[in-house]
Design a protein around this motif. Structure first.
Motif, PDB file in Angstrom:
ATOM      1  N   TYR A  57       2.287  -4.141  -2.508  1.00 31.68           N
ATOM      2  CA  TYR A  57       2.541  -3.109  -1.323  1.00 31.68           C
ATOM      3  C   TYR A  57       4.045  -2.733  -1.073  1.00 31.68           C
ATOM      4  CZ  TYR A  57      -2.134  -5.253  -0.073  1.00 31.68           C
ATOM      5  OH  TYR A  57      -3.382  -5.683   0.004  1.00 31.68           O
ATOM      6  N   SER A  58       4.909  -3.341  -2.132  1.00 34.76           N
ATOM      7  CA  SER A  58       6.367  -2.956  -2.083  1.00 34.76           C
ATOM      8  C   SER A  58       6.713  -1.726  -2.223  1.00 34.76           C
ATOM      9  CB  SER A  58       6.838  -3.815  -3.076  1.00 34.76           C
ATOM     10  OG  SER A  58       6.775  -3.599  -4.453  1.00 34.76           O
ATOM     11  N   PHE A  59       6.128  -0.814  -2.926  1.00 39.78           N
ATOM     12  CA  PHE A  59       6.475   0.553  -3.009  1.00 39.78           C
ATOM     13  C   PHE A  59       6.088   1.299  -1.627  1.00 39.78           C
ATOM     14  CE2 PHE A  59       5.462   5.150  -4.864  1.00 39.78           C
ATOM     15  CZ  PHE A  59       6.697   5.248  -4.950  1.00 39.78           C
ATOM     16  N   ILE A  63      10.611  -5.362   7.921  1.00 38.36           N
ATOM     17  CA  ILE A  63      10.084  -5.786   6.882  1.00 38.36           C
ATOM     18  C   ILE A  63       8.434  -6.151   7.261  1.00 38.36           C
ATOM     19  CG2 ILE A  63       9.584  -7.999   5.382  1.00 38.36           C
ATOM     20  CD1 ILE A  63      12.786  -8.140   5.564  1.00 38.36           C
ATOM     21  N   VAL A  64       8.206  -6.857   8.312  1.00 43.62           N
ATOM     22  CA  VAL A  64       6.886  -6.890   8.800  1.00 43.62           C
ATOM     23  C   VAL A  64       6.226  -5.703   9.118  1.00 43.62           C
ATOM     24  CG1 VAL A  64       5.415  -8.070  10.685  1.00 43.62           C
ATOM     25  CG2 VAL A  64       7.372  -9.159   9.743  1.00 43.62           C
ATOM     26  N   ALA A  65       6.825  -4.718   9.845  1.00 49.27           N
ATOM     27  CA  ALA A  65       5.960  -3.476  10.068  1.00 49.27           C
ATOM     28  C   ALA A  65       5.824  -2.731   8.608  1.00 49.27           C
ATOM     29  CB  ALA A  65       6.989  -2.850  11.025  1.00 49.27           C
ATOM     30  N   SER A  66       7.062  -2.684   7.897  1.00 47.11           N
ATOM     31  CA  SER A  66       6.717  -1.861   6.796  1.00 47.11           C
ATOM     32  C   SER A  66       5.652  -2.218   5.579  1.00 47.11           C
ATOM     33  CB  SER A  66       7.938  -1.682   5.924  1.00 47.11           C
ATOM     34  OG  SER A  66       8.999  -1.295   6.729  1.00 47.11           O
ATOM     35  N   PHE A  67       5.685  -3.711   5.548  1.00 44.79           N
ATOM     36  CA  PHE A  67       4.633  -4.053   4.882  1.00 44.79           C
ATOM     37  C   PHE A  67       3.105  -3.914   5.338  1.00 44.79           C
ATOM     38  CE2 PHE A  67       7.843  -6.125   2.075  1.00 44.79           C
ATOM     39  CZ  PHE A  67       7.598  -6.018   1.066  1.00 44.79           C
ATOM     40  N   LEU A  68       3.312  -4.042   6.612  1.00 44.71           N
ATOM     41  CA  LEU A  68       1.681  -3.664   7.384  1.00 44.71           C
ATOM     42  C   LEU A  68       1.402  -2.478   7.202  1.00 44.71           C
ATOM     43  CD1 LEU A  68      -0.383  -5.012   9.345  1.00 44.71           C
ATOM     44  CD2 LEU A  68       1.044  -4.445  11.227  1.00 44.71           C
ATOM     45  N   ILE A  69       2.192  -1.583   7.347  1.00 44.53           N
ATOM     46  CA  ILE A  69       1.946  -0.128   7.232  1.00 44.53           C
ATOM     47  C   ILE A  69       1.435   0.031   5.864  1.00 44.53           C
ATOM     48  CG2 ILE A  69       2.542   2.351   7.436  1.00 44.53           C
ATOM     49  CD1 ILE A  69       4.529   1.273   9.683  1.00 44.53           C
ATOM     50  N   SER A  70       2.131  -0.296   4.932  1.00 43.48           N
ATOM     51  CA  SER A  70       1.909  -0.281   3.530  1.00 43.48           C
ATOM     52  C   SER A  70       0.525  -0.825   3.087  1.00 43.48           C
ATOM     53  CB  SER A  70       2.854  -0.934   2.821  1.00 43.48           C
ATOM     54  OG  SER A  70       2.568  -0.867   1.223  1.00 43.48           O
ATOM     55  N   PHE A  71       0.282  -1.925   3.656  1.00 42.56           N
ATOM     56  CA  PHE A  71      -1.111  -2.693   3.504  1.00 42.56           C
ATOM     57  C   PHE A  71      -2.262  -1.815   3.948  1.00 42.56           C
ATOM     58  CE2 PHE A  71      -4.383  -5.318   5.690  1.00 42.56           C
ATOM     59  CZ  PHE A  71      -4.954  -5.900   4.554  1.00 42.56           C
ATOM     60  N   ILE A  72      -2.051  -1.246   5.096  1.00 42.27           N
ATOM     61  CA  ILE A  72      -3.357  -0.323   5.813  1.00 42.27           C
ATOM     62  C   ILE A  72      -3.366   0.835   4.740  1.00 42.27           C
ATOM     63  CG2 ILE A  72      -3.753   1.186   7.693  1.00 42.27           C
ATOM     64  CD1 ILE A  72      -2.105  -0.964   9.434  1.00 42.27           C
ATOM     65  N   ILE A  73      -2.392   1.508   4.388  1.00 41.17           N
ATOM     66  CA  ILE A  73      -2.468   2.811   3.674  1.00 41.17           C
ATOM     67  C   ILE A  73      -2.961   2.491   2.352  1.00 41.17           C
ATOM     68  CG2 ILE A  73      -1.105   4.532   2.687  1.00 41.17           C
ATOM     69  CD1 ILE A  73       0.972   4.498   4.663  1.00 41.17           C
ATOM     70  N   ASN A  74      -2.806   1.217   1.674  1.00 42.56           N
ATOM     71  CA  ASN A  74      -3.354   0.689   0.579  1.00 42.56           C
ATOM     72  C   ASN A  74      -4.863   0.528   0.477  1.00 42.56           C
ATOM     73  OD1 ASN A  74      -1.555   0.268  -2.076  1.00 42.56           O
ATOM     74  ND2 ASN A  74      -0.409  -0.085  -0.174  1.00 42.56           N
ATOM     75  N   LYS A  75      -5.387   0.312   1.764  1.00 42.38           N
ATOM     76  CA  LYS A  75      -6.849   0.114   1.869  1.00 42.38           C
ATOM     77  C   LYS A  75      -7.522   1.697   1.970  1.00 42.38           C
ATOM     78  CE  LYS A  75      -6.572  -4.055   1.895  1.00 42.38           C
ATOM     79  NZ  LYS A  75      -6.989  -4.994   0.512  1.00 42.38           N
TER      80      LYS A  75
END
Length: 352
Positions: free
Chosen positions: A292-294, A331-343
């Motif tokens: 999820y880093s990208f 950091i928390v918000a960015s990785f959370l949004i990335s996680f959602i988009i990755n799904k």
């Protein structure tokens, strides 16, 4: 975890992402701050501490792509095309989002077809990284030739270090602190040599491959760690001294092609390479964060802009506390949004 996966790359990728976010938080209120003040020096400390983030990202890519056979067709149809699509999508998003948010918050209308078109082409300020990586991928078949022979690799790294890092920084120090105008002539001479192949991010690309395959003795590692700490201290001191000399913030010694920043990046890379990651649960967690880093990189500027809009930035409290606090939120918000988009099917393969 699969045997083929290099575990320390996952850790490096995640921590490099954290470093980039801290960097973008620490630069808030830095440029226009009082260079003699405590708060500015705290920001300089944090900023200097994480300057290794982008170089390490490039080094990871070099270690991965130069360490395996890559078909040119696959390189273009999978790697380059994916990055190009992500760049276009997020450039359009930021080209619309940033001026619209400014219009809503301040009433200032910066919307125009020319501005939007220009922003789409260039991307938001953090997106320069994507065209740079695309450029390295395009040159990959050529760059790979540097790594076919160890002597050639070391020759390339040595002369790139001299002409891309050491000489320019020495000239900058002499110019900034001793005021010798003749240095401009030396800089022009260096420019006239057009050593372009030695001066780009291909250095970090090749360096990542070289370091990932080289074993260091305990004494050598100690020297590299010491140089990394020294690089950090030098970054703090040169930036503070140069800024005080001019009376305003000077970013010359923050740039990725400085010896001090290079030493930081090498020390971090080698440190993570040598660490033993035996806890499979933590390894799995870092593997997921790495995926999820990208997306987190792409979206974190959006999160920062939202926080600024509601008055949350490094000036809310003393920067000793505000930089890690705001960074944690981003950091928390960015990785959370990335996680959602990755799904989200299909979008996850092309946008993040």
């Amino acid at each position: 975890m699969t045997k083929e996966r290099v575990v320390y790359f996952d850790y490096l990728r995640v921590f490099a992402m954290l470093a980039v976010i801290v960097l973008h938080i620490a630069t808030q209120n830095w440029e226009n701050g009082d260079v003699y003040g405590f708060q500015w020096n705290v920001l300089n400390f944090y900023d200097s501490l994480v300057r290794w983030g982008v170089p390490v990202f490039v080094m990871i890519s070099g270690a991965l792509f130069l360490g395996r056979k890559v078909e040119i067709k696959k390189l273009y149809t999978k790697n380059i095309s994916r990055l190009a699509v992500a760049f276009i999508v997020w450039s359009v998003f930021y080209a619309l989002w940033l001026p619209l948010s400014k219009l809503v918050l301040t009433g200032e209308n910066t919307l125009s077809l020319n501005t939007i078109a220009s922003e789409i082409i260039t991307g938001a300020y953090h997106m320069w990284f994507i065209p740079m990586i695309i450029g390295l991928y395009v040159c990959l078949p050529i760059i790979k030739q540097f790594t076919e022979n160890k002597k050639v690799t070391e020759y390339y790294l040595l002369f790139s270090f001299i002409f891309a890092f050491a000489v320019p920084e020495i000239l900058n120090i002499i110019k900034d602190f001793f005021g010798f105008q003749i240095i401009e002539s030396f800089s022009k001479l260096l420019s006239d040599m057009h050593l372009d192949m030695l001066l780009g991010y291909s250095f970090y690309f090749v360096l990542g491959y070289y370091l990932s395959n080289k074993e260091f003795t305990k004494k050598q590692r100690g020297a590299l760690y010491l140089s990394g700490v020294s690089g950090f201290i030098i970054t703090v001191l040169l930036t503070a001294l140069a800024s005080r000399k001019t009376g305003s913030a000077v970013e010359t010694y923050y740039l990725n092609f400085n010896v001090n920043v290079l030493f930081e990046a090498v020390a971090v890379f080698v440190l993570f390479k040598k660490m033993n990651f035996k806890n499979e649960k933590i390894n799995r967690l870092m593997f997921n964060f790495s995926k999820y880093s990208f997306g987190a990189y792409l979206v974190h500027i959006f999160v920062i802009s939202l926080l600024i809009a509601v008055g949350i930035n490094t000036s809310i409290v003393n920067p000793l506390l505000s930089v890690p606090l705001v960074s944690f939120i981003v950091i928390v918000a960015s990785f959370l949004i990335s996680f959602i988009i990755n799904k989200i099917p299909f979008i996850n393969k092309w946008v993040v």
